[in-house]
Design a protein around this motif. Structure first.
Motif, PDB file in Angstrom:
ATOM      1  N   PRO A   1       0.767  -1.072  -0.047  1.00  0.00           N
ATOM      2  CA  PRO A   1       0.077   0.048  -0.055  1.00  0.00           C
ATOM      3  C   PRO A   1       0.860   1.217  -0.078  1.00  0.00           C
ATOM      4  CG  PRO A   1      -0.454  -1.404   1.888  1.00  0.00           C
ATOM      5  CD  PRO A   1       0.814  -1.889   1.171  1.00  0.00           C
ATOM      6  N   ALA A   2      -0.067   2.364  -0.527  1.00  0.00           N
ATOM      7  CA  ALA A   2       0.926   3.523  -0.330  1.00  0.00           C
ATOM      8  C   ALA A   2       1.063   4.202   1.076  1.00  0.00           C
ATOM      9  CB  ALA A   2       0.255   4.504  -1.159  1.00  0.00           C
ATOM     10  N   PRO A   3       2.142   4.693   1.586  1.00  0.00           N
ATOM     11  CA  PRO A   3       2.325   5.206   3.066  1.00  0.00           C
ATOM     12  C   PRO A   3       1.706   6.362   3.204  1.00  0.00           C
ATOM     13  CG  PRO A   3       4.332   5.678   1.625  1.00  0.00           C
ATOM     14  CD  PRO A   3       3.630   4.658   0.678  1.00  0.00           C
ATOM     15  N   SER A   4       1.552   6.653   4.420  1.00  0.00           N
ATOM     16  CA  SER A   4       0.761   8.071   4.845  1.00  0.00           C
ATOM     17  C   SER A   4       1.317   9.266   4.082  1.00  0.00           C
ATOM     18  CB  SER A   4       0.781   8.123   6.404  1.00  0.00           C
ATOM     19  OG  SER A   4       0.458   9.261   6.688  1.00  0.00           O
ATOM     20  N   LEU A   5       0.841  10.252   4.239  1.00  0.00           N
ATOM     21  CA  LEU A   5       1.202  11.599   3.523  1.00  0.00           C
ATOM     22  C   LEU A   5       1.661  12.393   4.713  1.00  0.00           C
ATOM     23  CD1 LEU A   5      -1.909  12.820   1.238  1.00  0.00           C
ATOM     24  CD2 LEU A   5       0.292  12.048   0.714  1.00  0.00           C
ATOM     25  N   SER A   6       1.932  11.884   5.854  1.00  0.00           N
ATOM     26  CA  SER A   6       2.466  12.835   7.014  1.00  0.00           C
ATOM     27  C   SER A   6       3.807  13.631   6.657  1.00  0.00           C
ATOM     28  CB  SER A   6       2.937  11.640   8.152  1.00  0.00           C
ATOM     29  OG  SER A   6       3.774  10.557   7.798  1.00  0.00           O
ATOM     30  N   VAL A   7       3.781  14.927   7.293  1.00  0.00           N
ATOM     31  CA  VAL A   7       4.751  15.594   6.576  1.00  0.00           C
ATOM     32  C   VAL A   7       5.987  15.238   6.755  1.00  0.00           C
ATOM     33  CG1 VAL A   7       5.623  17.916   6.994  1.00  0.00           C
ATOM     34  CG2 VAL A   7       3.121  17.455   7.143  1.00  0.00           C
ATOM     35  N   ASP A   8       6.171  14.549   8.120  1.00  0.00           N
ATOM     36  CA  ASP A   8       7.756  14.152   8.552  1.00  0.00           C
ATOM     37  C   ASP A   8       8.274  13.145   7.592  1.00  0.00           C
ATOM     38  OD1 ASP A   8       5.907  12.614   9.446  1.00  0.00           O
ATOM     39  OD2 ASP A   8       7.206  11.772  11.148  1.00  0.00           O
ATOM     40  N   ARG A   9       7.470  12.304   6.668  1.00  0.00           N
ATOM     41  CA  ARG A   9       7.735  11.644   5.804  1.00  0.00           C
ATOM     42  C   ARG A   9       7.534  11.750   4.298  1.00  0.00           C
ATOM     43  NH1 ARG A   9       5.159   6.063   7.918  1.00  0.00           N
ATOM     44  NH2 ARG A   9       6.269   5.074   6.246  1.00  0.00           N
ATOM     45  N   ALA A  10       7.480  13.163   3.966  1.00  0.00           N
ATOM     46  CA  ALA A  10       6.911  13.560   2.591  1.00  0.00           C
ATOM     47  C   ALA A  10       7.716  13.048   1.554  1.00  0.00           C
ATOM     48  CB  ALA A  10       6.628  15.093   2.776  1.00  0.00           C
ATOM     49  N   GLN A  11       9.083  13.089   1.856  1.00  0.00           N
ATOM     50  CA  GLN A  11      10.065  12.736   0.821  1.00  0.00           C
ATOM     51  C   GLN A  11       9.914  11.303   0.509  1.00  0.00           C
ATOM     52  OE1 GLN A  11      14.228  13.821   1.530  1.00  0.00           O
ATOM     53  NE2 GLN A  11      14.913  12.925  -0.328  1.00  0.00           N
TER      54      GLN A  11
END
Length: 573
Positions: free
Chosen positions: A379-389
């Protein structure tokens, strides 16, 4: 209407197709169910792009895939080649007897349907019979047990692609190659060419396709899923050649797939040469007959980074085909997205494309290279800001084999499809949040493509009951990636995971060069060079010397298109 006709050629292609149509059927069911999540009711997808409406002789309305399936005789298992909706009994032949002797008839018993297919039949009978509420309550506990039994049955005993298909098909959809059985040798390109031309197979397959195309108002294109192994690639090439002659203005997108289990077979030198030549000839020929070709089929899907959150058994086509079907569903979503007006209160989709548009984008640039790499995050990971890259770019992994990693290509062109994305706390992300996250990922990336396009949808990938147990312990109920693994079995399926966010990317990039160079090198070494060991084999497949050199020329031009300083000349030697 912008219709798409789907073609599935070969056993593995039909395994992929079975999962693909199960996804579409699940979306249709969830859209009508009062108990389903609102995101499935407002998915803003035009299913008429893939489906056709019809009517039986009894006046019952039908809604079936606009699809032609080609496979071995006997490959449908317990399912009739006429499907199950129209139930038309073939007209009896006139009894003109010229033989006076004794006649003996031998008839084999039909295959018994598995538990899953039996349950589908029972559900339909209950629906028609309109069972009362008391009966439904009494059956709830039984249904839960039955679901577990179904999962166990499918995991241990899927033999045919129809064993896990929950879709009704039109009588024109399912074509069996009469006289050609799965246990026969059908392991080279030449046999496929002969099969299409012999026994009227070619004419009959063309008629099946013509039935669906001629009823389209304005056909968008043809998506073709091909089992790129043995004779099916040769048969597909002949079929595509016929399509190009009859429908020259209809774009064909070719999804060229290979079963990972084929790489597990031990083979000697002769078999290795045959396989390498087949791969080169097949790819060269098929690429000439489509507008865009997407080769997929990793030697070990289970050992790849693309399945880091999955538990796949490569020896099971039922498993690996589910991943390739998920990717096919994901990157083809833009073809059936409804256009959202600017005044819409809630935008569910963005970045709709038709098939011609994506072909122009990826294959119509100055480079004009029709070979596209397919990447997936499943699955695609979360859009959380700290993992944006890492959210999408870092987690997108190729399903195309022999792809170079960390390649700087300032002329690369790509299109990304993201649907059902979640934010921190497993909340569904809006379209704008998806756009912002992707833009941030590109800003933090070392290199950026020359051109990129984003298609986004709030609707995740639904996981239907016949989906295999391939999710690992880190995948939650809605496809969210968990911080700590779930206790219990390491294999999870539709009973534990109901939907997942998906991200796919199609890219035209120099990263595909190792794939192309391998094909070209093998063709030259084993088929073109003086004294090449495979030259007699190619001749037995029906290829003359000039034709083989033309195939090499096609591959050479692909390589030269992507190489800044070509090292290959166009000469055959």
């Amino acid at each position: 209407m912008r219709e798409i006709v789907t073609i599935q050629v070969g056993n593995y292609a039909n395994f992929i197709g079975s999962h693909f149509w199960n996804f579409q059927d699940e979306l249709l069911g969830l859209a009508e169910s009062p108990e389903s999540d609102q995101v499935f009711k407002n998915h803003s997808l035009d299913m008429d792009v893939l489906y056709r409406t019809g009517e039986t002789q009894q006046g019952l309305l039908t809604y079936t895939p606009r699809m032609v399936s080609v496979n071995f005789q006997g490959s449908l298992g317990s399912v009739s080649s006429r499907g199950s909706l129209y139930n038309q009994t073939p007209a009896k032949s006139l009894d003109v007897m010229t033989w006076k002797g004794k006649v003996t008839t031998h008839a084999s018993e039909p295959l018994r349907r598995n538990i899953f297919l039996q349950s589908l039949s029972e559900e339909e009978q209950e629906s028609v019979g309109q069972a009362n509420d008391l009966d439904n309550v009494n059956n709830n506990s039984q249904a839960e047990i039955q679901d577990k039994d179904i999962v166990e049955c499918l995991e241990s005993d899927v033999q045919y692609w129809t064993d896990f298909s929950k879709v009704h098909y039109h009588p024109q959809s399912l074509y069996e190659l009469s006289g050609l059985w799965a246990d026969q040798d059908f392991d080279n390109y030449g046999l496929g060419k002969e099969a299409f031309c012999g026994h009227q197979h070619g004419e009959e397959i063309d008629d099946r396709l013509r039935f669906f195309i001629e009823e389209c108002d304005h056909i968008q294109g043809i998506q073709c899923v091909v089992d790129d192994s043995g004779g099916f690639s040769g048969l597909s090439a002949m079929f595509l050649e016929s399509i190009a002659d009859e429908y020259p203005n209809v774009p064909v997108l070719l999804y060229n797939a290979r079963n990972p289990s084929l790489h597990m077979d031990s083979k000697g030198r002769k078999q290795a040469i045959s396989r390498n030549l087949h791969d080169a000839v097949s790819f060269s020929r098929l690429s000439e007959l489509c507008k865009l070709i997407i080769p997929v089929g990793l030697p070990s899907l289970s050992g790849s980074r693309a399945s880091q959150f999955l538990s796949i058994k490569d020896e099971k086509p039922y498993h690996s085909s589910a991943v390739y079907a998920s990717a096919l569903h994901s990157f083809s979503l833009p073809f059936r997205m409804k256009q959202s007006g600017p005044s819409a209160e809630s935008i569910c989709t963005s970045g709709a494309l038709d098939m011609y548009g994506i072909v122009q984008m990826l294959a119509g640039q100055t480079r004009q290279n029709m070979v596209t790499i397919l990447d997936v995050a499943m699955p695609a990971p979360s859009l959380s800001v700290d993992r944006a890259q890492q959210s999408f770019l870092g987690n997108l992994q190729p399903l195309t084999p022999d792809v170079a990693a960390d390649v700087e290509d300032f002329h690369a062109v790509e299109t990304m499809s993201i649907h059902g994305a979640v934010t921190s706390g497993s909340q569904r992300a809006s379209i704008n949040e998806v756009k912002d996250a992707v833009e941030a990922a590109y800003d933090n990336s070392v290199t950026r493509p020359k051109f990129s396009h984003l298609s986004a949808s709030t609707c995740p990938l639904p996981i239907p009951l016949p989906f295999p147990l391939i999710f690992g312990k880190m995948v939650g109920q809605h496809g969210e990636l968990l911080e700590t693994p779930i206790s219990g079995s390491s294999y999870r399926g539709s009973l534990e995971v109901h939907s997942i966010p998906m991200a796919t990317r199609l890219r035209s990039s120099t990263a595909v060069l190792p794939f192309l160079e391998s094909k070209l090198g093998n063709l030259r070494r084993f088929g073109i060079e003086r004294g090449a060991l495979g030259a007699p084999l190619l001749q037995s497949w029906g290829f003359g010397k000039d034709e083989v050199e033309d195939l090499g020329e096609v591959l050479s031009k692909m390589v030269m298109t992507l190489k800044p300083y070509p090292q290959y000349s166009s000469d055959s030697d």
